[in-house]
Design a protein around this motif. Structure first.
Motif, PDB file in Angstrom:
ATOM      1  N   ASP A  32      21.635 -24.257  40.237  1.00  0.00           N
ATOM      2  CA  ASP A  32      21.198 -25.370  39.394  1.00  0.00           C
ATOM      3  C   ASP A  32      20.619 -24.884  38.064  1.00  0.00           C
ATOM      4  N   GLN A  33      21.306 -23.925  37.430  1.00  0.00           N
ATOM      5  CA  GLN A  33      20.843 -23.420  36.145  1.00  0.00           C
ATOM      6  C   GLN A  33      21.234 -24.380  35.018  1.00  0.00           C
ATOM      7  N   HIS A  34      20.456 -24.348  33.954  1.00  0.00           N
ATOM      8  CA  HIS A  34      20.758 -25.158  32.772  1.00  0.00           C
ATOM      9  C   HIS A  34      21.601 -24.381  31.770  1.00  0.00           C
ATOM     10  N   ARG A  35      21.353 -23.079  31.678  1.00  0.00           N
ATOM     11  CA  ARG A  35      22.090 -22.206  30.769  1.00  0.00           C
ATOM     12  C   ARG A  35      22.486 -20.937  31.505  1.00  0.00           C
ATOM     13  N   LEU A  36      23.623 -20.372  31.089  1.00  0.00           N
ATOM     14  CA  LEU A  36      24.008 -19.034  31.516  1.00  0.00           C
ATOM     15  C   LEU A  36      24.334 -18.252  30.258  1.00  0.00           C
ATOM     16  N   SER A  37      23.557 -17.204  30.009  1.00  0.00           N
ATOM     17  CA  SER A  37      23.646 -16.464  28.761  1.00  0.00           C
ATOM     18  C   SER A  37      24.197 -15.064  28.998  1.00  0.00           C
ATOM     19  N   LEU A  38      24.686 -14.445  27.946  1.00  0.00           N
ATOM     20  CA  LEU A  38      25.143 -13.057  28.009  1.00  0.00           C
ATOM     21  C   LEU A  38      25.150 -12.469  26.614  1.00  0.00           C
ATOM     22  N   SER A  39      25.267 -11.147  26.557  1.00  0.00           N
ATOM     23  CA  SER A  39      25.531 -10.467  25.283  1.00  0.00           C
ATOM     24  C   SER A  39      26.622  -9.451  25.520  1.00  0.00           C
ATOM     25  N   VAL A  40      27.393  -9.185  24.481  1.00  0.00           N
ATOM     26  CA  VAL A  40      28.552  -8.302  24.597  1.00  0.00           C
ATOM     27  C   VAL A  40      28.768  -7.623  23.255  1.00  0.00           C
ATOM     28  N   PHE A  41      29.235  -6.392  23.282  1.00  0.00           N
ATOM     29  CA  PHE A  41      29.501  -5.676  22.042  1.00  0.00           C
ATOM     30  C   PHE A  41      30.705  -6.269  21.316  1.00  0.00           C
ATOM     31  N   GLY A  42      30.576  -6.338  19.995  1.00  0.00           N
ATOM     32  CA  GLY A  42      31.670  -6.864  19.191  1.00  0.00           C
ATOM     33  C   GLY A  42      32.926  -6.025  19.275  1.00  0.00           C
ATOM     34  N   ARG A  96      15.348 -22.799  33.432  1.00  0.00           N
ATOM     35  CA  ARG A  96      16.591 -22.607  34.192  1.00  0.00           C
ATOM     36  C   ARG A  96      17.631 -21.889  33.350  1.00  0.00           C
ATOM     37  N   ASP A  97      17.221 -20.753  32.801  1.00  0.00           N
ATOM     38  CA  ASP A  97      18.075 -19.947  31.916  1.00  0.00           C
ATOM     39  C   ASP A  97      18.357 -18.620  32.600  1.00  0.00           C
ATOM     40  N   ALA A  98      19.604 -18.377  32.953  1.00  0.00           N
ATOM     41  CA  ALA A  98      20.007 -17.158  33.642  1.00  0.00           C
ATOM     42  C   ALA A  98      20.846 -16.276  32.723  1.00  0.00           C
ATOM     43  N   GLU A  99      20.915 -14.988  33.052  1.00  0.00           N
ATOM     44  CA  GLU A  99      21.722 -14.036  32.297  1.00  0.00           C
ATOM     45  C   GLU A  99      22.748 -13.399  33.224  1.00  0.00           C
ATOM     46  N   PHE A 100      23.929 -13.198  32.682  1.00  0.00           N
ATOM     47  CA  PHE A 100      25.064 -12.680  33.445  1.00  0.00           C
ATOM     48  C   PHE A 100      25.442 -11.292  32.939  1.00  0.00           C
ATOM     49  N   SER A 101      25.816 -10.409  33.867  1.00  0.00           N
ATOM     50  CA  SER A 101      26.336  -9.095  33.474  1.00  0.00           C
ATOM     51  C   SER A 101      27.299  -8.599  34.538  1.00  0.00           C
ATOM     52  N   ILE A 102      28.247  -7.773  34.108  1.00  0.00           N
ATOM     53  CA  ILE A 102      29.252  -7.256  35.039  1.00  0.00           C
ATOM     54  C   ILE A 102      29.806  -5.937  34.509  1.00  0.00           C
ATOM     55  N   MET A 103      30.142  -5.022  35.413  1.00  0.00           N
ATOM     56  CA  MET A 103      30.900  -3.829  35.046  1.00  0.00           C
ATOM     57  C   MET A 103      31.870  -3.534  36.184  1.00  0.00           C
ATOM     58  N   THR A 104      33.085  -3.190  35.816  1.00  0.00           N
ATOM     59  CA  THR A 104      34.112  -2.913  36.810  1.00  0.00           C
ATOM     60  C   THR A 104      34.772  -1.577  36.520  1.00  0.00           C
ATOM     61  N   SER A 105      35.283  -0.969  37.558  1.00  0.00           N
ATOM     62  CA  SER A 105      35.924   0.338  37.445  1.00  0.00           C
ATOM     63  C   SER A 105      37.244   0.243  36.685  1.00  0.00           C
ATOM     64  N   PRO A 106      37.520   1.206  35.789  1.00  0.00           N
ATOM     65  CA  PRO A 106      38.797   1.201  35.066  1.00  0.00           C
ATOM     66  C   PRO A 106      40.014   1.158  35.980  1.00  0.00           C
ATOM     67  N   ARG A 107      39.841   1.634  37.208  1.00  0.00           N
ATOM     68  CA  ARG A 107      40.955   1.595  38.163  1.00  0.00           C
ATOM     69  C   ARG A 107      41.455   0.179  38.371  1.00  0.00           C
ATOM     70  N   TRP A 108      40.553  -0.800  38.205  1.00  0.00           N
ATOM     71  CA  TRP A 108      40.897  -2.189  38.503  1.00  0.00           C
ATOM     72  C   TRP A 108      40.999  -3.049  37.247  1.00  0.00           C
ATOM     73  N   TRP A 109      41.068  -2.424  36.082  1.00  0.00           N
ATOM     74  CA  TRP A 109      41.217  -3.194  34.852  1.00  0.00           C
ATOM     75  C   TRP A 109      42.629  -3.791  34.763  1.00  0.00           C
ATOM     76  N   ASN A 110      42.734  -4.849  34.000  1.00  0.00           N
ATOM     77  CA  ASN A 110      44.025  -5.463  33.642  1.00  0.00           C
ATOM     78  C   ASN A 110      44.756  -6.135  34.792  1.00  0.00           C
ATOM     79  N   ILE A 111      44.024  -6.444  35.870  1.00  0.00           N
ATOM     80  CA  ILE A 111      44.662  -7.200  36.961  1.00  0.00           C
ATOM     81  C   ILE A 111      43.891  -8.475  37.289  1.00  0.00           C
ATOM     82  N   GLY A 112      42.928  -8.829  36.446  1.00  0.00           N
ATOM     83  CA  GLY A 112      42.253 -10.108  36.584  1.00  0.00           C
ATOM     84  C   GLY A 112      41.025 -10.131  37.471  1.00  0.00           C
ATOM     85  N   PHE A 113      40.583  -8.978  37.965  1.00  0.00           N
ATOM     86  CA  PHE A 113      39.385  -8.979  38.813  1.00  0.00           C
ATOM     87  C   PHE A 113      38.138  -9.403  38.027  1.00  0.00           C
ATOM     88  N   GLY A 114      38.038  -8.964  36.777  1.00  0.00           N
ATOM     89  CA  GLY A 114      36.898  -9.356  35.957  1.00  0.00           C
ATOM     90  C   GLY A 114      36.854 -10.862  35.751  1.00  0.00           C
TER      91      GLY A 114
END
Length: 217
Positions: free
Chosen positions: A120-130, A86-104
């Motif tokens: 009913d997942q046990h883990r939700l994982s992600l990776s992101v650039f430093g 029950r290990d899932a991975e999350f990812s998202i990308m949003t348009s710069p037009r909508w940055w900085n208003i909390g949509f992400g």
């Protein structure tokens, strides 16, 4: 279809491809989502990407739109990569037009809740650039904890950057829900209708590597 306060989260349609490719070709977005060379992505890539969106059975894709005007905001994926654990991975990308208003933040908070409450997942994982500190800060605020770092793993804008691995566990999510409830801030899913499409994250398309969990806020 799912709804948050300001967003509609619906299934992918083939007509979304123009918006998705425009987003992935944006010079501000592509460095946040790709470990490959930063270069224009053309029709051949678009066809492979669409094929993966339509055929992969492990990944749920949400197209993000503004709730009031139905304008394209971005794409969000939830991949149940290991059903036994029950290990899932999350990812998202949003348009710069909508940055900085909390949509992400709004979409991410909803998806974390959905992964644990509905799937009913046990883990939700992600990776992101430093080199994306705003995303890292957002994930921490959502309850994700850093689990590891792949040091100097991505060449970006003339320098090396780390890839940071983060996750949140079901018991950590439950604890946060209890704290919010005790504080009077209990949040529930708004799900009057359900329309879910299965898809492929932008991690790999015929050898073109995409980091699975970018955040453009």
């Amino acid at each position: 279809m799912f709804k948050t306060e300001r967003l509609l989260l619906r299934a992918f349609k083939e007509s979304d491809m123009d918006n998705i490719m425009e987003l992935m070709n944006d010079e501000r977005v592509q460095p946040l989502i790709s470990t490959d060379y930063i270069a224009p992505l053309g029709p051949a890539y678009a066809q492979l990407f669409k094929k993966n969106l339509l055929e992969n059975e492990k990944v749920i894709t949400f197209i993000l739109e503004t709730l009031d005007t139905h304008e394209f905001v971005g794409q969000m994926n939830l991949a149940v990569v290991n059903r036994k654990n029950r290990d899932a991975e999350f990812s998202i990308m949003t348009s710069p037009r909508w940055w900085n208003i909390g949509f992400g933040s709004e979409a991410t908070a909803w998806c974390v809740d959905y992964a644990f409450r509905e799937l009913d997942q046990h883990r939700l994982s992600l990776s992101v650039f430093g080199g994306n500190p705003r995303a890292i800060d957002l994930y921490r605020r959502m309850g994700f904890k850093q689990e590891g770092v792949k040091r100097k793993a991505n060449w970006n804008h003339g320098k090396w950057e780390d890839i940071v691995f983060m996750a949140i566990l079901d018991e950590e999510w439950e604890s946060r829900q209890k704290e919010e409830k005790d504080a009077g801030g209990w949040v529930t899913l708004q799900t009057p209708e359900i329309e879910v499409a299965e898809s492929q994250m932008w991690r790999e398309v015929e050898g073109c590597t995409r980091t699975p969990n970018s955040m453009s806020i």
